[in-house]
Design a protein around this motif. Structure first.
Motif, mmCIF file in Angstrom:
data_model
loop_
_atom_site.group_PDB
_atom_site.id
_atom_site.type_symbol
_atom_site.label_atom_id
_atom_site.label_comp_id
_atom_site.label_asym_id
_atom_site.label_seq_id
_atom_site.Cartn_x
_atom_site.Cartn_y
_atom_site.Cartn_z
ATOM 1 N N ASP A 189 -114.200 -122.642 -102.672
ATOM 2 C CA ASP A 189 -113.439 -123.458 -102.208
ATOM 3 C C ASP A 189 -112.834 -123.956 -103.951
ATOM 4 O OD1 ASP A 189 -112.121 -125.584 -101.797
ATOM 5 O OD2 ASP A 189 -113.755 -126.580 -100.731
ATOM 6 N N GLN A 200 -109.649 -127.356 -105.207
ATOM 7 C CA GLN A 200 -109.010 -128.681 -105.938
ATOM 8 C C GLN A 200 -108.886 -128.254 -107.964
ATOM 9 O OE1 GLN A 200 -111.103 -132.598 -107.907
ATOM 10 N NE2 GLN A 200 -111.178 -132.170 -105.797
ATOM 11 N N PHE A 257 -117.382 -130.935 -101.090
ATOM 12 C CA PHE A 257 -116.731 -131.691 -100.418
ATOM 13 C C PHE A 257 -115.571 -130.259 -99.703
ATOM 14 C CE2 PHE A 257 -112.462 -133.790 -99.360
ATOM 15 C CZ PHE A 257 -113.204 -134.190 -99.032
ATOM 16 N N LYS A 298 -103.964 -128.284 -102.505
ATOM 17 C CA LYS A 298 -103.757 -129.312 -103.565
ATOM 18 C C LYS A 298 -102.154 -129.629 -103.788
ATOM 19 C CE LYS A 298 -107.730 -132.287 -102.919
ATOM 20 N NZ LYS A 298 -108.733 -132.116 -102.641
ATOM 21 N N GLY A 341 -106.003 -128.165 -97.600
ATOM 22 C CA GLY A 341 -107.462 -127.616 -98.144
ATOM 23 C C GLY A 341 -108.586 -127.692 -96.923
ATOM 24 N N ALA A 342 -108.255 -128.903 -96.371
ATOM 25 C CA ALA A 342 -109.641 -128.582 -94.839
ATOM 26 C C ALA A 342 -109.055 -127.272 -93.749
ATOM 27 C CB ALA A 342 -109.973 -130.263 -93.861
HETATM 28 C C1 LIG Z 1 -109.548 -132.080 -101.136
HETATM 29 C C2 LIG Z 1 -110.636 -130.841 -100.890
HETATM 30 C C3 LIG Z 1 -110.545 -130.622 -99.827
HETATM 31 C C4 LIG Z 1 -110.114 -130.803 -98.282
HETATM 32 O O1 LIG Z 1 -108.547 -130.671 -98.681
HETATM 33 P P1 LIG Z 1 -107.272 -131.620 -97.691
HETATM 34 O O2 LIG Z 1 -106.124 -130.952 -97.916
HETATM 35 O O3 LIG Z 1 -107.296 -133.166 -98.123
HETATM 36 O O4 LIG Z 1 -107.341 -131.087 -96.468
HETATM 37 C C5 LIG Z 1 -111.594 -129.980 -99.630
HETATM 38 N N1 LIG Z 1 -112.719 -129.116 -100.529
HETATM 39 C C6 LIG Z 1 -111.929 -129.352 -101.982
HETATM 40 C C7 LIG Z 1 -112.765 -128.618 -102.724
HETATM 41 C C8 LIG Z 1 -111.033 -130.572 -101.813
HETATM 42 O O5 LIG Z 1 -111.495 -130.765 -103.056
#
Ligand SMILES: *Cc1c(COP(=O)(O)O)cnc(C)c1O
Length: 394
Positions: free
Chosen positions: A219, A222, A135, A248, A102-103
């Motif tokens: 984003d 999730q 986040f 995710k 995700g990052a």
């Molecule tokens: C988990 C998450 C991330 C980060 O994902 P990673 O795979 O841990 O890098 C970024 N944005 C949101 C909304 C998330 O829930």
């Protein structure tokens, strides 16, 4: 023994519970002592089709026995198919860049936005506005994009410039200026309390940003991949953002990330890349997951699971009005507001002992992110165990 091994050789960055899970079946996990746990977390929204999913396991094994990886220098057939599938399920003509998390997907989105600013506004636009309680990841840039001060520890400074946070959607309007290139938000803040934003409020923002030619980045790391009930929460909100990020749940636990955009002409050869991103293994897993979930949605089973979970969640919350307030979230991304954060932490610990895994979001929300394929029997059993846990602390 493994606890000592882990402490000695793995860097200590997690508040780790030393349960040793050995296998799982759908939303049930089994540890090395044979004890079973109902998994209301799906590995923080990742194992979307459950543990031990036979179809996913077969697809992964088949792919692994042929090719796992060749690099992005050559055609990767499942990657092309997965990108096409994402476009079809979303219902928009989009192109996708594949990453591993995700990052990384958000990093890619930020790079894309920066280049858009360079290309179309002579580099005058580069700032990105995000929201409080958001986040967006743990890399230096995405941690800076995350609107929670507790994440911006001076230990890791200096951070990149150009990020600012607004307390709510309404505040974005007066915060944008000539240098704003993009606004990045989650439609339901996963780590920030599982609070969905209002549909009309989001649609109004989308319209405003379009008029200003400011990129709208959603984003969906999730919220994406049917977590909200639709393929993307973007579909549910009926908007067309410029960039959507996914990760995710996309490959059911195989690492993957995706930058999905209608702006197919910003990135040119050499602008961005990844060694592993979208390799044979992860792309094939992603294809299988989407196939499983698409038919699960079309058969009505997914909606049935949402409705049943919602019913049981509300029933559970209303049984204990001393601790629980509002029921929040949507789809299978749900939360229960708690009046006391100490009791909440105690409840999560006891729930583990009773054999049900749950999460905390923000300061005071009990969070549920079960596999999308969770059965009614597993939902019943999970809430039964949570009820026992509640009675133990009271
Ligand atoms: C988990 C998450 C991330 C980060 O994902 P990673 O795979 O841990 O890098 C970024 N944005 C949101 C909304 C998330 O829930």
């Amino acid at each position: 023994m493994y606890k000592e091994m882990d402490s000695e050789y793995v860097l200590n960055t997690y508040p780790r519970n030393y349960v040793n899970f050995k296998h799982g079946q759908n939303a049930t996990l089994f540890d090395d002592k044979g004890k079973d746990y109902i998994d209301f977390t799906s590995g923080i929204g990742v194992t979307s089709v459950g543990h031990g999913n036979a179809r996913l396991a077969t697809a992964i094994a088949d792919q692994a026995s042929n090719l796992i990886h060749t690099s992005n220098l050559y055609l990767i057939e499942p990657q092309a198919k997965l990108a096409k599938k994402i476009s079809e399920l979303y219902g928009q003509n989009v192109g996708t860049f594949f990453a591993n998390s995700g990052a990384e997907a958000n990093e890619g989105a930020i790079k894309l936005a920066r280049k858009y600013g360079q290309k179309n506004f002579d580099g005058k636009r580069y700032k990105i506005i995000t929201l409080a309680h958001s986040f967006h990841g743990r890399t230096i840039t995405t941690v800076k994009a995350t609107g929670q001060d507790s994440f911006h520890k001076p230990d890791f400074s200096p951070y990149p410039k150009g990020f600012s946070y607004e307390p709510n959607i309404e505040a974005i309007y007066s915060a944008v200026d000539d240098e704003t290139v993009a606004v990045m938000i989650e439609l339901v803040q996963g780590e920030g309390g599982v609070q969905p934003f209002d549909k009309e409020e989001i649609q109004k923002l989308a319209l405003f940003l379009k008029e200003k030619e400011i990129l709208f980045i959603v984003d969906e790391v999730q919220t994406g991949i049917y977590r909200s009930g639709e393929f993307l929460a973007t579909n549910l909100y009926d908007i067309q953002p410029d960039i959507i990020t996914l990760a995710k749940g996309l490959a059911g636990g195989v690492p993957i990330g995706a930058v999905v955009t209608t702006h197919k002409d910003i990135f040119e050869v050499g602008d961005h890349g990844s060694t592993f991103g979208g390799n044979f293994l992860s792309a094939r897993a992603g294809l299988e997951v989407l196939d499983i979930l698409e038919s699960y949605k079309n058969s009505g089973e997914l909606d049935e699971a949402f409705i049943y979970f919602d019913e049981k969640l509300k029933e559970f919350g209303s049984m204990f009005p001393k601790l629980f307030g509002e029921v929040v979230g949507l789809g299978l991304m749900r939360g229960l507001r708690c009046f006391d954060s100490t009791d909440l932490s105690a409840l999560i610990d006891i729930a583990f002992k009773e054999g049900v895994l749950v999460l905390k979001s923000g300061r005071n929300t009990l969070r549920f992110l079960p596999p999308l394929t969770i059965s009614k029997a597993e939902i019943d059993e999970g809430f039964k165990r949570l009820t026992n846990a509640y009675k133990t602390i009271n």
